[in-house]
Design an enzyme around this catalytic site. Structure first.
Site, PDB file in Angstrom:
ATOM      1  CG  HIS A  39      37.874  39.393  41.243  1.00 34.60           C
ATOM      2  ND1 HIS A  39      37.294  39.954  42.351  1.00 34.60           N
ATOM      3  CD2 HIS A  39      39.194  39.703  41.307  1.00 34.60           C
ATOM      4  CE1 HIS A  39      38.218  40.564  43.065  1.00 34.60           C
ATOM      5  NE2 HIS A  39      39.373  40.441  42.456  1.00 34.60           N
ATOM      6  CD  GLN A 155      48.091  44.429  40.374  1.00 28.52           C
ATOM      7  OE1 GLN A 155      48.398  44.409  41.547  1.00 28.52           O
ATOM      8  NE2 GLN A 155      46.967  43.893  39.930  1.00 28.52           N
TER       9      GLN A 155
HETATM   10  O1  PAF Z   1      45.307  42.789  41.946  1.00 26.67           O
HETATM   11  C1  PAF Z   1      45.378  41.949  42.857  1.00 26.67           C
HETATM   12  O2  PAF Z   1      44.379  41.451  43.350  1.00 26.67           O
HETATM   13  C2  PAF Z   1      46.754  41.550  43.388  1.00 26.67           C
HETATM   14  O3  PAF Z   1      47.624  42.626  43.406  1.00 26.67           O
HETATM   15  C3  PAF Z   1      47.359  40.352  42.635  1.00 26.67           C
HETATM   16  C4  PAF Z   1      47.646  40.686  41.183  1.00 26.67           C
HETATM   17  C5  PAF Z   1      46.412  39.174  42.710  1.00 26.67           C
HETATM   18  C6  PAF Z   1      48.675  39.953  43.290  1.00 26.67           C
HETATM   19  O4  PAF Z   1      48.510  39.583  44.622  1.00 26.67           O
END
Ligand code: PAF
Length: 284
Positions: A39, A155
């Site tokens: 992150h 995703q």
């Molecule tokens: O990847 C993640 O942490 C989650 O799927 C997200 C994109 C924050 C959506 O809740």
């Protein structure tokens, strides 16, 4: 550097509107908290590229199809806010579930075949929940650019499809997987592993890296068997799926010549609990 913590949508909108009025660009890093170096790399990139960086920290209930998984999901808001302040994020949006979903979200998102394979096939409703929350965040923040980690390869494809279908003017910027020194892809779920399970989990990336070499003189099916069999032979690891797909359509490829964009996507159960880990590797 002052990082403001916002808990309501109206405070978030006010914050963003004031920055927009100053002509500033806005980057959004959507997260579910329990932040790690993966992150941090997204936040650093947004801070570098945009005038203002908003990080959302919200464990989104609608994307969990397993209640235990939702309850066990690590929550570390205080540490997350400290890290985000040290990274230079301008705002943390940390709303309650009621704030994001004042009433149930009944919207249905479906982008076959991208969302019906791999994670979509194993976690019914998961991508629908991701689209619900990400579309809300995009509409609340109206970012210029949103940053997503490539560990969640599928995703990104689903979020892209959702953004296009809703015609939201947000650029999706994928960022490379960040790995521990052992090669293990960083994930909030790694905190659920014991030290010994963590050592076992290192094999996932190690076998994926070996498979890049293996793939040079073996077929797609042989490479799938190599990865799956090698990992399944390791105590406390069980491959849920390993698929070699076209990086855009996410459909299986049968031959290396079929596409110039080929990615192997894997999900493995690790340990007693077990913890579900995902990773991917690029072949082309
Ligand atoms: O990847 C993640 O942490 C989650 O799927 C997200 C994109 C924050 C959506 O809740």
């Amino acid at each position: 550097m002052n990082t403001i913590i916002l808990e309501t949508v109206s405070a978030l909108r006010q914050f963003v509107a004031a920055r927009r009025a100053e002509g500033k660009t806005i980057g959004l890093v959507p997260t579910m908290g329990a932040l790690h170096e993966g992150h941090a790399s997204l936040v650093r990139r947004s801070v570098k590229e945009q005038d203002v960086t908003v990080v959302s920290v919200f464990v989104n209930p609608t994307q969990f199809n397993d209640k235990n998984d939702l309850n066990n999901y690590p929550r570390t808001l205080e540490a997350d806010c400290q890290l985000l302040a040290s990274l230079g994020a301008d705002a943390v949006f940390a709303p309650s579930v009621e704030e994001v979903y004042p009433e149930p979200d009944t919207r249905q998102f479906s982008f076959p075949p991208i969302d019906s394979v791999m994670e979509g096939a194993r976690r019914p409703g998961h991508f629908n929940g991701v689209c619900q929350v990400v579309s809300k965040l995009f509409m609340m923040v109206e970012p210029d650019v949103a940053y997503f980690g490539e560990k969640d390869f599928q995703q990104i494809a689903v979020v892209r499809a959702m953004t296009k279908s809703l015609e939201l003017p947000v650029e999706i910027r994928p960022c490379p997987i960040v790995r521990e020194a052992s090669g293990l892809a960083m994930s909030s779920r790694n905190t659920l592993l014991t030290e010994s399970e963590k050592r076992t989990a290192q094999s996932i990336s190690q076998v994926l890296f070996l498979s890049q070499e293996y793939a040079r003189n073996h077929s797609v099916n042989e490479t799938i068997a190599f990865v799956t069999d090698t990992l399944n032979a390791i105590d406390r690891l069980e491959v849920e799926y390993f698929q070699i797909v076209d990086g855009e359509s996410l459909q299986d490829v049968a031959d290396w010549d079929e596409s110039n964009d080929i990615v192997g996507c894997i999900t493995v159960f690790c340990g007693e609990r077990p913890v579900r880990l995902i990773d991917n590797i690029r072949y082309k």
